[in-house]
Design a protein around this motif. Sequence first.
Motif, PDB file in Angstrom:
ATOM      1  N   PHE A 153      40.800  36.646  46.882  1.00 32.33           N
ATOM      2  CA  PHE A 153      39.901  37.802  46.865  1.00 32.33           C
ATOM      3  C   PHE A 153      40.004  38.523  48.209  1.00 32.33           C
ATOM      4  CE2 PHE A 153      38.360  34.534  44.065  1.00 32.33           C
ATOM      5  CZ  PHE A 153      38.117  35.226  42.887  1.00 32.33           C
ATOM      6  N   LEU A 195      44.249  38.211  39.723  1.00 31.54           N
ATOM      7  CA  LEU A 195      43.071  38.990  39.353  1.00 31.54           C
ATOM      8  C   LEU A 195      43.504  40.186  38.507  1.00 31.54           C
ATOM      9  CD1 LEU A 195      41.890  37.325  41.764  1.00 31.54           C
ATOM     10  CD2 LEU A 195      40.595  39.369  42.387  1.00 31.54           C
ATOM     11  N   ASP A 224      39.365  44.097  38.553  1.00 33.86           N
ATOM     12  CA  ASP A 224      38.660  43.261  39.519  1.00 33.86           C
ATOM     13  C   ASP A 224      39.202  43.445  40.933  1.00 33.86           C
ATOM     14  OD1 ASP A 224      36.858  42.218  37.698  1.00 33.86           O
ATOM     15  OD2 ASP A 224      38.171  40.560  37.140  1.00 33.86           O
ATOM     16  N   LYS A 225      40.504  43.653  41.058  1.00 35.96           N
ATOM     17  CA  LYS A 225      41.082  43.954  42.371  1.00 35.96           C
ATOM     18  C   LYS A 225      40.426  45.201  42.964  1.00 35.96           C
ATOM     19  CE  LYS A 225      45.815  42.191  41.752  1.00 35.96           C
ATOM     20  NZ  LYS A 225      47.248  42.594  41.697  1.00 35.96           N
ATOM     21  N   VAL A 234      36.758  44.531  43.988  1.00 35.54           N
ATOM     22  CA  VAL A 234      36.685  43.797  45.258  1.00 35.54           C
ATOM     23  C   VAL A 234      36.978  44.736  46.418  1.00 35.54           C
ATOM     24  CG1 VAL A 234      37.745  41.973  46.640  1.00 35.54           C
ATOM     25  CG2 VAL A 234      37.250  41.564  44.227  1.00 35.54           C
ATOM     26  N   LEU A 260      33.672  36.460  41.378  1.00 35.73           N
ATOM     27  CA  LEU A 260      34.029  35.099  41.782  1.00 35.73           C
ATOM     28  C   LEU A 260      33.857  34.118  40.626  1.00 35.73           C
ATOM     29  CD1 LEU A 260      32.483  34.550  45.355  1.00 35.73           C
ATOM     30  CD2 LEU A 260      34.901  34.725  44.768  1.00 35.73           C
ATOM     31  N   GLY A 313      38.543  29.646  44.988  1.00 39.19           N
ATOM     32  CA  GLY A 313      38.656  31.047  45.369  1.00 39.19           C
ATOM     33  C   GLY A 313      38.792  31.175  46.880  1.00 39.19           C
TER      34      GLY A 313
END
Length: 226
Positions: free
Chosen positions: A123, A148, A152-153, A156, A178, A188
């Motif tokens: 992450f 990911l 979601d990338k 984040v 997460l 993670g």
Amino acid sequence: MYKLGVIGGMGPLATVKFYDKVVLNTDAHNDNEHIDLVVLNHSTMPDRTRCIIEKKDLEFLNVIKKDLEILDKIGVDVVAIPCNTSHYFYDEFSKYTNLKIINMIEETILEIKRRGVKQVAVFGTIGTLNSKVYDKYAQKYGIEVKELSDEDKNSVMDNIYKIKETNNLENKEFIEILNKYCDKDTIGIIACTELSLLDICKSINTIDALDVLVNKSIELSGAKIK
């Protein structure tokens, strides 16, 4: 004179967190037992993700080279750079000095390997994820990286830059992401020092690369970890 040199400012609040953790995690009973260190809070450093995406490596490298020259003149024993994305350039900027530069990416993967974990999810910034800087070392040490989704990338990344912009440490959205990837088999990696500022429940299976960097900095500076 100084044991530890820190190239910080990427971002400034994350650098404060790093220094705070070094102090709190050093086994010291008075001022004189703490580490002599110098922090270059170089907040005007070119954006690392932009340099990676736009293939403008030298824009970043030419700037960090000057900081390494400063630390070389000061004569520190070891250098810490509390910024995951900057380590995309590690092989290049490490050529600029004979000083020991801690590779926080490799050290984090090594710590995961020591724990016997076989799979990770990373992450961090788009620069860190798309350049696959963690994948490089994970592959080296036989660890699988769970990818990911693009959505979601981007989420984040938005969270990271929101922290940079506002210093707002609201973490609900990030915690939800997460929980989608972290389980008993997958750890993670908190792979951005802005995300290291967030309060993450210990029940979520994570490891913070900043913590790994802190411990290695203390160790290589000749002090003991509390």
